[in-house]
Design a protein around this motif. Structure first.
Motif, PDB file in Angstrom:
ATOM      1  N   ALA A  45      -8.352   3.959   3.205  1.00 12.51           N
ATOM      2  CA  ALA A  45      -7.564   3.193   1.191  1.00 12.51           C
ATOM      3  C   ALA A  45      -8.709   3.666   0.355  1.00 12.51           C
ATOM      4  O   ALA A  45      -9.594   4.313   0.835  1.00 12.51           O
ATOM      5  CB  ALA A  45      -8.337   1.803   1.635  1.00 12.51           C
ATOM      6  N   PHE A  46      -8.211   3.976  -0.828  1.00 12.08           N
ATOM      7  CA  PHE A  46      -9.213   4.321  -1.905  1.00 12.08           C
ATOM      8  C   PHE A  46      -9.665   6.126  -1.706  1.00 12.08           C
ATOM      9  O   PHE A  46     -11.018   6.336  -2.097  1.00 12.08           O
ATOM     10  CB  PHE A  46     -10.124   3.387  -2.350  1.00 12.08           C
ATOM     11  CG  PHE A  46      -9.640   1.731  -2.754  1.00 12.08           C
ATOM     12  CD1 PHE A  46      -8.807   2.293  -3.643  1.00 12.08           C
ATOM     13  CD2 PHE A  46      -9.985   1.175  -2.004  1.00 12.08           C
ATOM     14  CE1 PHE A  46      -8.339   1.003  -4.000  1.00 12.08           C
ATOM     15  CE2 PHE A  46      -9.394  -0.431  -2.052  1.00 12.08           C
ATOM     16  CZ  PHE A  46      -8.266  -0.448  -3.151  1.00 12.08           C
ATOM     17  N   GLN A 250      -1.646  -2.989   2.063  1.00 10.93           N
ATOM     18  CA  GLN A 250      -2.366  -3.824   0.814  1.00 10.93           C
ATOM     19  C   GLN A 250      -3.481  -4.829   1.116  1.00 10.93           C
ATOM     20  O   GLN A 250      -4.430  -5.407   0.186  1.00 10.93           O
ATOM     21  CB  GLN A 250      -0.917  -4.714   0.424  1.00 10.93           C
ATOM     22  CG  GLN A 250      -1.161  -5.098  -1.140  1.00 10.93           C
ATOM     23  CD  GLN A 250      -1.978  -4.449  -2.346  1.00 10.93           C
ATOM     24  OE1 GLN A 250      -0.855  -3.191  -2.315  1.00 10.93           O
ATOM     25  NE2 GLN A 250      -3.454  -4.487  -3.116  1.00 10.93           N
ATOM     26  N   ARG A 253      -5.959  -2.679   0.779  1.00 11.03           N
ATOM     27  CA  ARG A 253      -7.010  -2.908  -0.388  1.00 11.03           C
ATOM     28  C   ARG A 253      -7.751  -4.296  -0.776  1.00 11.03           C
ATOM     29  O   ARG A 253      -8.550  -3.943  -1.471  1.00 11.03           O
ATOM     30  CB  ARG A 253      -5.287  -2.271  -0.772  1.00 11.03           C
ATOM     31  CG  ARG A 253      -5.126  -1.229  -0.950  1.00 11.03           C
ATOM     32  CD  ARG A 253      -3.798  -0.518  -1.417  1.00 11.03           C
ATOM     33  NE  ARG A 253      -3.321   0.412  -1.454  1.00 11.03           N
ATOM     34  CZ  ARG A 253      -1.458   0.265  -0.965  1.00 11.03           C
ATOM     35  NH1 ARG A 253      -1.740  -0.948  -0.708  1.00 11.03           N
ATOM     36  NH2 ARG A 253      -1.160   1.748  -0.553  1.00 11.03           N
ATOM     37  N   THR A 257     -11.810  -4.605  -1.966  1.00 11.76           N
ATOM     38  CA  THR A 257     -11.540  -4.550  -4.054  1.00 11.76           C
ATOM     39  C   THR A 257     -12.814  -6.291  -3.831  1.00 11.76           C
ATOM     40  O   THR A 257     -12.714  -6.347  -4.803  1.00 11.76           O
ATOM     41  CB  THR A 257     -10.452  -4.254  -4.831  1.00 11.76           C
ATOM     42  OG1 THR A 257      -9.954  -4.722  -4.204  1.00 11.76           O
ATOM     43  CG2 THR A 257     -10.408  -2.679  -4.636  1.00 11.76           C
ATOM     44  N   ARG A 265     -16.457   0.232  -5.478  1.00  8.10           N
ATOM     45  CA  ARG A 265     -15.582   1.429  -4.941  1.00  8.10           C
ATOM     46  C   ARG A 265     -15.791   2.644  -5.661  1.00  8.10           C
ATOM     47  O   ARG A 265     -15.771   3.577  -5.181  1.00  8.10           O
ATOM     48  CB  ARG A 265     -14.282   0.742  -5.362  1.00  8.10           C
ATOM     49  CG  ARG A 265     -13.017   2.014  -5.541  1.00  8.10           C
ATOM     50  CD  ARG A 265     -11.718   1.361  -6.015  1.00  8.10           C
ATOM     51  NE  ARG A 265     -10.492   2.590  -6.343  1.00  8.10           N
ATOM     52  CZ  ARG A 265      -9.858   2.428  -6.286  1.00  8.10           C
ATOM     53  NH1 ARG A 265      -9.439   0.811  -6.825  1.00  8.10           N
ATOM     54  NH2 ARG A 265      -9.020   3.378  -7.263  1.00  8.10           N
TER      55      ARG A 265
END
Length: 299
Positions: A45-46, A250, A253, A257, A265
């Motif tokens: 992720a990211f 999802q 994520r 966050t 992040r």
């Protein structure tokens, strides 16, 4: 910074040469020169490969890819040679290992979009185009496009972003004939998969494929139409104008966050381990996608 929080050491298996550690897959070569792909339970992720695995994820991705390859066999040749475990391979490789043809890979992510979201939405909001293709006014996050579009991207290393490029740039890089084949095959495969998913109550918003050549034959490779390579949305919850619920990571994520994770992040610090409930919810989404698409129970 980005990349692996903790880069794993690949297993050494007699008769196999380790070639590459990817975000999810380990790539080996056997003595015959074939590729052996092993899908781990890693998740990213990211642009970070996280320290926490999602149980069964690699098997779900592998088995779902195999199911899709069967559905698409008349549209595109694929790279699968065998699902047999190589001699000496650990038992944990069962169900997550593919022996594949060694191809001349095309250095392009072949992306098809039928709905507007993600990086396509970001470009559209600036220019009313996606990869240089003009789109009508008035589209919002989640809008269905008038027709599916081919929006290629350059392939990035682990920890880096793929970069959307125009069709003309692809033709410049790989030649006009290859670019035309990529576009035609990508849109044909996407359209078939979109219709199959729709019959099962799932919207295939977009997806990416990888192709290579065996001689002069374009071959569909890597994983296909999984929650890692595609955006799948539940059709009954589709509502343009907002982010759509999806069958993917999802939950990961959203937690990363959130204030609960304590992770910034924008900092250079790697993300923290995932809590058990996020792992369980994410695994359940992958399994649900498999079961709804294939019509078979995961066991």
């Amino acid at each position: 910074m980005s990349g692996f929080v903790e880069k794993p050491e690949p297993l050494q298996v007699p008769g196999l040469v380790h070639l590459h550690t990817g975000k999810v897959r380990e790539l080996y070569q056997n003595e015959a020169g074939d590729l052996v792909m092993v899908a781990s339970d890693r998740t990213s992720a990211f642009d970070w490969v996280l320290p926490t695995e999602i149980p069964d994820k690699g098997r779900v991705l592998t088995q779902l890819s195999l199911w899709w390859f069967d559905q698409l066999a008349d549209l595109a040749t694929n790279h699968i040679l065998s699902t047999e475990l190589p001699p000496g391979a650990p038992a944990d490789w069962a169900g997550r290992t593919l022996v594949c043809k060694s191809l001349r890979m095309v250095p392009v992510e072949a992306v098809a979009r039928g709905y507007l979201t993600g990086s396509g939405l970001a470009e559209y909001e600036q220019t009313r185009t996606v990869c240089g293709l003009a789109l009508p006014e008035g589209l919002v996050d989640g809008s269905e496009l008038p027709a599916p579009i081919f929006t290629p991207a350059t392939k990035a290393a682990v920890g880096e972003h793929d970069e959307n490029v125009s069709y003309e740039e692809v033709a410049r890089q790989v030649g006009a004939e290859t670019a035309a084949q990529l576009r035609q095959t990508t849109l044909a495969v996407y359209s078939r998969a979109r219709d199959i998913a729709r019959d099962r109550g799932i919207i295939l918003a977009d997806t990416k494929f990888e192709f290579g050549y065996e001689g002069d034959t374009l071959v569909l490779a890597d994983e296909v139409l999984t929650p890692d390579s595609s955006r799948f949305w539940p059709a009954d919850l589709w509502e343009p104008g907002r982010a759509q619920p999806s069958f993917d990571k999802q939950f990961v994520r959203d937690w990363l966050t959130s204030e609960a994770s304590g992770w910034d992040r924008k900092s250079e610090q790697p993300p923290p381990p995932l809590p058990e409930e996020i792992v369980a919810a994410t695994r359940a989404k992958y399994v649900e996608a498999y079961e709804r698409l294939t019509g078979t129970s995961w066991s």
